[in-house]
Design a protein around this motif. Sequence first.
Motif, short mmCIF file in Angstrom:
data_model
loop_
_atom_site.label_atom_id
_atom_site.label_comp_id
_atom_site.label_asym_id
_atom_site.label_seq_id
_atom_site.Cartn_x
_atom_site.Cartn_y
_atom_site.Cartn_z
N ILE A 1 -9.41 -8.96 -23.92
CA ILE A 1 -9.84 -7.56 -24.01
C ILE A 1 -11.05 -7.32 -23.11
N GLN A 2 -12.01 -8.25 -23.17
CA GLN A 2 -13.20 -8.10 -22.34
C GLN A 2 -12.86 -8.16 -20.86
N MET A 3 -11.93 -9.02 -20.50
CA MET A 3 -11.53 -9.14 -19.09
C MET A 3 -10.86 -7.85 -18.62
N ALA A 4 -9.95 -7.31 -19.44
CA ALA A 4 -9.27 -6.07 -19.08
C ALA A 4 -10.26 -4.91 -19.00
N SER A 5 -11.20 -4.85 -19.95
CA SER A 5 -12.21 -3.79 -19.92
C SER A 5 -13.10 -3.91 -18.69
N GLY A 6 -13.49 -5.15 -18.37
CA GLY A 6 -14.30 -5.35 -17.18
C GLY A 6 -13.59 -4.91 -15.92
N ALA A 7 -12.29 -5.17 -15.84
CA ALA A 7 -11.53 -4.73 -14.67
C ALA A 7 -11.51 -3.21 -14.58
N LEU A 8 -11.37 -2.54 -15.73
CA LEU A 8 -11.38 -1.07 -15.73
C LEU A 8 -12.74 -0.52 -15.31
N PHE A 9 -13.81 -1.16 -15.77
CA PHE A 9 -15.14 -0.69 -15.38
C PHE A 9 -15.38 -0.91 -13.89
N ILE A 10 -14.89 -2.02 -13.35
CA ILE A 10 -15.01 -2.24 -11.90
C ILE A 10 -14.22 -1.19 -11.14
N LEU A 11 -13.02 -0.88 -11.63
CA LEU A 11 -12.19 0.14 -10.99
C LEU A 11 -12.87 1.50 -11.03
N GLU A 12 -13.48 1.82 -12.17
CA GLU A 12 -14.18 3.11 -12.29
C GLU A 12 -15.36 3.17 -11.32
N TYR A 13 -16.12 2.08 -11.24
CA TYR A 13 -17.28 2.06 -10.34
C TYR A 13 -16.85 2.24 -8.89
N CYS A 14 -15.80 1.55 -8.48
CA CYS A 14 -15.31 1.67 -7.11
C CYS A 14 -14.79 3.07 -6.83
N ALA A 15 -14.12 3.67 -7.81
CA ALA A 15 -13.58 5.02 -7.63
C ALA A 15 -14.72 6.02 -7.49
N ARG A 16 -15.75 5.90 -8.33
CA ARG A 16 -16.88 6.82 -8.23
C ARG A 16 -17.62 6.64 -6.90
N LEU A 17 -17.73 5.41 -6.44
CA LEU A 17 -18.37 5.16 -5.16
C LEU A 17 -17.52 5.74 -4.02
N HIS B 1 -12.78 10.81 -22.59
CA HIS B 1 -12.70 10.29 -23.96
C HIS B 1 -12.25 8.83 -23.98
N PHE B 2 -11.35 8.48 -23.08
CA PHE B 2 -10.90 7.09 -23.00
C PHE B 2 -12.06 6.18 -22.62
N LEU B 3 -12.86 6.59 -21.64
CA LEU B 3 -13.98 5.76 -21.20
C LEU B 3 -15.04 5.63 -22.30
N VAL B 4 -15.30 6.73 -23.01
CA VAL B 4 -16.25 6.66 -24.12
C VAL B 4 -15.75 5.69 -25.18
N GLY B 5 -14.46 5.80 -25.52
CA GLY B 5 -13.89 4.87 -26.50
C GLY B 5 -13.95 3.43 -26.02
N LEU B 6 -13.70 3.22 -24.73
CA LEU B 6 -13.75 1.87 -24.17
C LEU B 6 -15.16 1.30 -24.25
N ILE B 7 -16.16 2.13 -24.01
CA ILE B 7 -17.55 1.67 -24.10
C ILE B 7 -17.88 1.26 -25.53
N VAL B 8 -17.50 2.11 -26.50
CA VAL B 8 -17.79 1.80 -27.90
C VAL B 8 -17.09 0.51 -28.32
N VAL B 9 -15.83 0.36 -27.93
CA VAL B 9 -15.08 -0.86 -28.29
C VAL B 9 -15.74 -2.09 -27.68
N ASN B 10 -16.17 -2.00 -26.42
CA ASN B 10 -16.78 -3.15 -25.76
C ASN B 10 -18.10 -3.54 -26.40
N VAL B 11 -18.92 -2.56 -26.74
CA VAL B 11 -20.19 -2.88 -27.38
C VAL B 11 -19.94 -3.50 -28.75
#
Length: 429
Positions: free
Chosen positions: A56-72, A24-34
Amino acid sequence: MKTTLYDLLEDTGQARGAARAIRHFLVGLIVVNVTLAVIETLPAVRAGYGGILTHIQMASGALFILEYCARLYVADLHPPLRRYGPFGARLRYALHMDAIVDLIAALPLILVFMLPHHAFTVVVILRLLRFLKLARYSPAIRSLLQAIASERWALMGATLIVSGVILFAATVMYLIEKDAQPDKFQSIPHAIWWAIATVTTVGYGDVVPITGLGKTIGGFFMLLGYGLIALPVGIIASAFAREIHSRDFVVSWSMVARVPLFEDLKAAEIAEVARLLQAQKVRAGHVIAEKGDVADRMFFISEGTAEIALKDKSIYLDTGDFFGELALIHQRPRTATIRAFHDCELLVLEAHALQQMMEKNPALATKILQEAERRGEEAVQSLGDLVSEELAMADVVADGGDGDTEEPDLFVEEEATAGEEPSPDEPKS
């Protein structure tokens, strides 16, 4: 730690509450970023709040990078990828569409430091593409995309038909109107704009026929356009409905396959049982199963949360859980009342429907009855009729209240979640 991280990201373990919170946090983060990517293009907003939006965009970008690395990082734990080894699994996962979308979501922060300032447009587009990440969390979007992919050849055929009609309409109108309007219908490519606006029923009105024959032909192609637009719409609609039906069946099949009573059955036999399921909706606060009623059916929670309130605790059954397994064979009075804590969508398997199927299939009946007898003995020894597997994934919350519900004598083992004893659930037979 790696397994826990995989469970949290893919929602496959017992810590489903934390996994849902992350989702839910990631979905909310996506909606906020768009949303921010859109409103940031307003000069007034960019001038007044540009610094805040950038942070906000910088912090969100860092979270998305962290998510991508974690999934990888946990990619080699995916069952289909395990056989390729750590490197091969991660490489194959990185080439998967979901991983590519995750990478696109992470790119804006990286490109901010690499691209010149005038490449702002590229960064904005990539931020808007983060919207595609919602497909990971939305079964409806994934089903629609799968429906389009499955009917791609039919859609290509429909597109060719529409293109052919547009070309034919443009050619005819060019021949009719070229002398009356040489500036607007001076060639077939010029007439194609009119044909597209007409066949798609948009009709901008900047280019219109003025001769009587041209108006007649134009009206014909307008009416023809309604039928042509219905071609791809009908194809996608039927494919989407078929995809939803297939997905629902797969979900039902997997739910039935998890039940210990049916786990030794063949895939075709499980499918037969799954076809007996009936849908039922229960509003929050309403009773699903009443204490004292004959337990003659079992329930699967396809969506929502059910609750059993005991003297000092509450038991919550969530999406994917089931209860009432042994009710299909031994119809005893229920020893507890279970209610819908949130609005619930249930799949119900009635005892008489299963018994009728077992009468037609003696081999299936033998398997089920043998397992029911073994599990029934366990339940009797435990002074109850709910088996532990039905509660193993349940959330147990200590209330310390003075509830007036007597604690049912259910079958409970010390294998519960969070290291505490799983609480009794609704009575099952």
